[in-house]
Design a protein around this motif. Structure first.
Motif, PDB file in Angstrom:
ATOM      1  N   GLN A 112       0.749   5.224 -12.421  1.00  0.00           N
ATOM      2  CA  GLN A 112      -1.189   4.750 -12.565  1.00  0.00           C
ATOM      3  C   GLN A 112      -1.646   6.230 -11.830  1.00  0.00           C
ATOM      4  O   GLN A 112      -2.167   6.925 -12.398  1.00  0.00           O
ATOM      5  CB  GLN A 112      -1.331   4.198 -11.113  1.00  0.00           C
ATOM      6  N   GLN A 149      -1.177   9.134 -14.487  1.00  0.00           N
ATOM      7  CA  GLN A 149      -2.629   7.638 -15.158  1.00  0.00           C
ATOM      8  C   GLN A 149      -3.704   8.884 -15.394  1.00  0.00           C
ATOM      9  O   GLN A 149      -4.878   9.308 -16.024  1.00  0.00           O
ATOM     10  CB  GLN A 149      -2.519   6.543 -15.939  1.00  0.00           C
ATOM     11  N   MET A 150      -3.859   8.410 -13.522  1.00  0.00           N
ATOM     12  CA  MET A 150      -5.540   8.812 -13.253  1.00  0.00           C
ATOM     13  C   MET A 150      -5.638  10.700 -12.976  1.00  0.00           C
ATOM     14  O   MET A 150      -6.337  11.311 -13.384  1.00  0.00           O
ATOM     15  CB  MET A 150      -4.929   8.592 -11.645  1.00  0.00           C
ATOM     16  N   LEU A 156     -12.618   6.876 -10.643  1.00  0.00           N
ATOM     17  CA  LEU A 156     -11.672   6.272 -10.288  1.00  0.00           C
ATOM     18  C   LEU A 156     -11.786   4.575 -10.479  1.00  0.00           C
ATOM     19  O   LEU A 156     -11.569   4.054 -11.748  1.00  0.00           O
ATOM     20  CB  LEU A 156     -10.332   5.904  -9.246  1.00  0.00           C
ATOM     21  N   LYS A 196      -1.509  17.253  -5.555  1.00  0.00           N
ATOM     22  CA  LYS A 196      -1.559  18.414  -5.546  1.00  0.00           C
ATOM     23  C   LYS A 196      -1.729  19.468  -6.546  1.00  0.00           C
ATOM     24  O   LYS A 196      -1.107  19.171  -7.674  1.00  0.00           O
ATOM     25  CB  LYS A 196      -0.423  19.044  -4.543  1.00  0.00           C
ATOM     26  N   ILE A 251      -6.064  19.190  -2.680  1.00  0.00           N
ATOM     27  CA  ILE A 251      -4.777  18.378  -2.468  1.00  0.00           C
ATOM     28  C   ILE A 251      -6.228  17.231  -2.656  1.00  0.00           C
ATOM     29  O   ILE A 251      -7.107  17.312  -1.957  1.00  0.00           O
ATOM     30  CB  ILE A 251      -4.607  18.270  -1.370  1.00  0.00           C
ATOM     31  N   ILE A 252      -5.629  16.078  -3.072  1.00  0.00           N
ATOM     32  CA  ILE A 252      -6.578  15.039  -2.914  1.00  0.00           C
ATOM     33  C   ILE A 252      -5.321  13.739  -2.845  1.00  0.00           C
ATOM     34  O   ILE A 252      -4.570  13.591  -3.142  1.00  0.00           O
ATOM     35  CB  ILE A 252      -6.353  14.491  -4.703  1.00  0.00           C
ATOM     36  N   LYS A 253      -6.206  13.182  -1.342  1.00  0.00           N
ATOM     37  CA  LYS A 253      -5.343  12.328  -1.174  1.00  0.00           C
ATOM     38  C   LYS A 253      -5.931  10.609  -1.031  1.00  0.00           C
ATOM     39  O   LYS A 253      -6.775  11.207  -0.596  1.00  0.00           O
ATOM     40  CB  LYS A 253      -5.209  12.237   0.617  1.00  0.00           C
ATOM     41  N   PHE A 254      -4.812   9.857  -1.405  1.00  0.00           N
ATOM     42  CA  PHE A 254      -6.125   8.055  -1.036  1.00  0.00           C
ATOM     43  C   PHE A 254      -4.780   7.453  -0.638  1.00  0.00           C
ATOM     44  O   PHE A 254      -3.842   7.424  -0.753  1.00  0.00           O
ATOM     45  CB  PHE A 254      -6.535   8.359  -2.613  1.00  0.00           C
ATOM     46  N   THR A 255      -4.766   6.129  -1.090  1.00  0.00           N
ATOM     47  CA  THR A 255      -4.290   4.911  -0.636  1.00  0.00           C
ATOM     48  C   THR A 255      -3.736   4.207  -2.292  1.00  0.00           C
ATOM     49  O   THR A 255      -5.693   3.492  -2.765  1.00  0.00           O
ATOM     50  CB  THR A 255      -4.657   4.115   0.474  1.00  0.00           C
ATOM     51  N   ILE A 256      -2.829   3.437  -2.634  1.00  0.00           N
ATOM     52  CA  ILE A 256      -3.271   2.894  -3.620  1.00  0.00           C
ATOM     53  C   ILE A 256      -2.761   1.271  -3.248  1.00  0.00           C
ATOM     54  O   ILE A 256      -1.530   1.507  -2.704  1.00  0.00           O
ATOM     55  CB  ILE A 256      -2.895   3.427  -4.854  1.00  0.00           C
ATOM     56  N   ASN A 266       0.760  -1.061   0.092  1.00  0.00           N
ATOM     57  CA  ASN A 266       0.190   0.299  -0.159  1.00  0.00           C
ATOM     58  C   ASN A 266       0.300   1.089  -0.250  1.00  0.00           C
ATOM     59  O   ASN A 266       1.779   1.786   0.659  1.00  0.00           O
ATOM     60  CB  ASN A 266      -1.022   0.088   1.307  1.00  0.00           C
ATOM     61  N   TYR A 271      -9.417   2.039 -11.608  1.00  0.00           N
ATOM     62  CA  TYR A 271      -8.065   2.393 -10.813  1.00  0.00           C
ATOM     63  C   TYR A 271      -8.820   1.915  -9.429  1.00  0.00           C
ATOM     64  O   TYR A 271      -9.788   2.876  -8.829  1.00  0.00           O
ATOM     65  CB  TYR A 271      -8.279   3.605 -11.233  1.00  0.00           C
ATOM     66  N   GLU A 272      -8.317   1.410  -8.747  1.00  0.00           N
ATOM     67  CA  GLU A 272      -8.945   1.383  -7.375  1.00  0.00           C
ATOM     68  C   GLU A 272      -7.756   1.600  -5.930  1.00  0.00           C
ATOM     69  O   GLU A 272      -7.207   1.400  -6.046  1.00  0.00           O
ATOM     70  CB  GLU A 272      -8.665  -0.704  -6.323  1.00  0.00           C
ATOM     71  N   VAL A 273      -8.956   3.111  -5.740  1.00  0.00           N
ATOM     72  CA  VAL A 273      -8.022   3.500  -4.397  1.00  0.00           C
ATOM     73  C   VAL A 273      -8.515   3.663  -3.492  1.00  0.00           C
ATOM     74  O   VAL A 273     -10.838   3.637  -3.155  1.00  0.00           O
ATOM     75  CB  VAL A 273      -7.881   5.107  -5.018  1.00  0.00           C
ATOM     76  N   LYS A 274      -8.103   3.987  -1.812  1.00  0.00           N
ATOM     77  CA  LYS A 274      -9.090   3.813  -0.363  1.00  0.00           C
ATOM     78  C   LYS A 274      -9.151   4.863   0.040  1.00  0.00           C
ATOM     79  O   LYS A 274      -8.191   5.402   0.064  1.00  0.00           O
ATOM     80  CB  LYS A 274      -8.906   2.597  -0.155  1.00  0.00           C
ATOM     81  N   ASN A 275      -9.937   5.332   1.665  1.00  0.00           N
ATOM     82  CA  ASN A 275      -9.537   6.691   1.640  1.00  0.00           C
ATOM     83  C   ASN A 275      -9.433   8.076   1.512  1.00  0.00           C
ATOM     84  O   ASN A 275      -7.985   8.754   2.169  1.00  0.00           O
ATOM     85  CB  ASN A 275      -8.385   6.075   3.009  1.00  0.00           C
ATOM     86  N   THR A 276     -10.236   8.007   0.350  1.00  0.00           N
ATOM     87  CA  THR A 276      -9.719   8.888  -0.109  1.00  0.00           C
ATOM     88  C   THR A 276      -9.945  10.099   0.316  1.00  0.00           C
ATOM     89  O   THR A 276     -10.729  10.356   0.676  1.00  0.00           O
ATOM     90  CB  THR A 276     -10.445   9.104  -1.498  1.00  0.00           C
ATOM     91  N   GLN A 277      -9.092  11.197   0.471  1.00  0.00           N
ATOM     92  CA  GLN A 277      -9.979  12.749   1.304  1.00  0.00           C
ATOM     93  C   GLN A 277      -9.418  13.975   0.446  1.00  0.00           C
ATOM     94  O   GLN A 277      -8.639  14.054  -0.322  1.00  0.00           O
ATOM     95  CB  GLN A 277      -8.522  12.584   2.565  1.00  0.00           C
ATOM     96  N   THR A 278     -10.198  14.747   0.325  1.00  0.00           N
ATOM     97  CA  THR A 278      -9.402  16.443   0.076  1.00  0.00           C
ATOM     98  C   THR A 278      -9.530  17.402   0.891  1.00  0.00           C
ATOM     99  O   THR A 278     -10.274  17.097   1.611  1.00  0.00           O
ATOM    100  CB  THR A 278     -10.675  16.044  -1.118  1.00  0.00           C
ATOM    101  N   LEU A 279      -8.505  18.182   0.092  1.00  0.00           N
ATOM    102  CA  LEU A 279      -8.189  19.206   1.242  1.00  0.00           C
ATOM    103  C   LEU A 279      -7.966  20.802  -0.042  1.00  0.00           C
ATOM    104  O   LEU A 279      -8.150  20.250  -0.941  1.00  0.00           O
ATOM    105  CB  LEU A 279      -6.959  18.936   1.969  1.00  0.00           C
ATOM    106  N   LYS A 288      -5.939  11.998 -16.851  1.00  0.00           N
ATOM    107  CA  LYS A 288      -7.540  11.505 -17.489  1.00  0.00           C
ATOM    108  C   LYS A 288      -8.855  11.856 -16.538  1.00  0.00           C
ATOM    109  O   LYS A 288      -9.866  11.806 -16.741  1.00  0.00           O
ATOM    110  CB  LYS A 288      -7.547   9.385 -17.206  1.00  0.00           C
ATOM    111  N   LEU A 289      -8.332  11.938 -15.373  1.00  0.00           N
ATOM    112  CA  LEU A 289      -9.686  12.226 -14.653  1.00  0.00           C
ATOM    113  C   LEU A 289      -9.718  13.865 -13.531  1.00  0.00           C
ATOM    114  O   LEU A 289     -10.124  14.537 -13.061  1.00  0.00           O
ATOM    115  CB  LEU A 289      -9.761  11.035 -13.534  1.00  0.00           C
ATOM    116  N   LEU A 290      -8.005  13.283 -12.458  1.00  0.00           N
ATOM    117  CA  LEU A 290      -8.004  14.376 -11.681  1.00  0.00           C
ATOM    118  C   LEU A 290      -7.739  15.842 -11.585  1.00  0.00           C
ATOM    119  O   LEU A 290      -8.461  16.791 -11.086  1.00  0.00           O
ATOM    120  CB  LEU A 290      -7.381  13.820 -10.554  1.00  0.00           C
TER     121      LEU A 290
END
Lengths: 82, 82
Positions: free
Chosen positions: A58, A61-62, B27, A8, A42-47, A2, B32-40, A65-67
């Motif tokens: 990855q 690419q996100m 996503l 940012k 800011i976007i935070k996540f776990t991958i 993980n 794309y598999e992500v978890k614990n997404t947070q935005t600031l 394509k999207l963020l």
């Protein structure tokens, strides 16, 4: 494995930011004088990925394509092991 | 004296974030598999004040009055000399 990811997102230099100028005007109405206002997201996540390089590829690419909108946004990716 | 101010605004722990869950779902649609997404959100600006304490006090008031909603947001202020 993980990885903690932080993306940012900011507007490219020279892009007008209606959000920032609204904040500046609203603060001025409350008698606070500020300059050079900028906003960032800011976007935070776990991958879950094999290694840091794969994760980084990855997330890039996100972003494309999207963020982010690559036409108007700059982005900065920070990846750390969980 | 000019100070560079950075205000980092996040949702309080336990608050649901529709923005974050929308990002996660979008996503997922792109595989794309992500978890614990947070935005600031980060708001940066320059302020003119006598000293760091005065600047800090003013920015705190701005946060309470306009920049944040103290009921749902946590905020973190960073001030540095220009």
């Amino acid at each position: 494995m993980n990885f903690d990811v932080e993306v940012k997102i900011s507007l490219k230099k020279g892009m007008l930011s209606p959000e920032a100028s609204t904040i500046e005007k609203a603060l001025a109405l409350l008698d606070y004088e500020v300059k050079n206002t900028q906003t960032l997201n800011i976007i935070k996540f776990t991958i879950d990925a094999e290694n840091k390089e794969v994760a980084s590829e990855q997330v890039d690419q996100m972003c494309q394509k999207l963020l982010c909108n690559p036409v108007i946004h700059d982005y900065e990716i920070t990846i750390s092991e969980e």
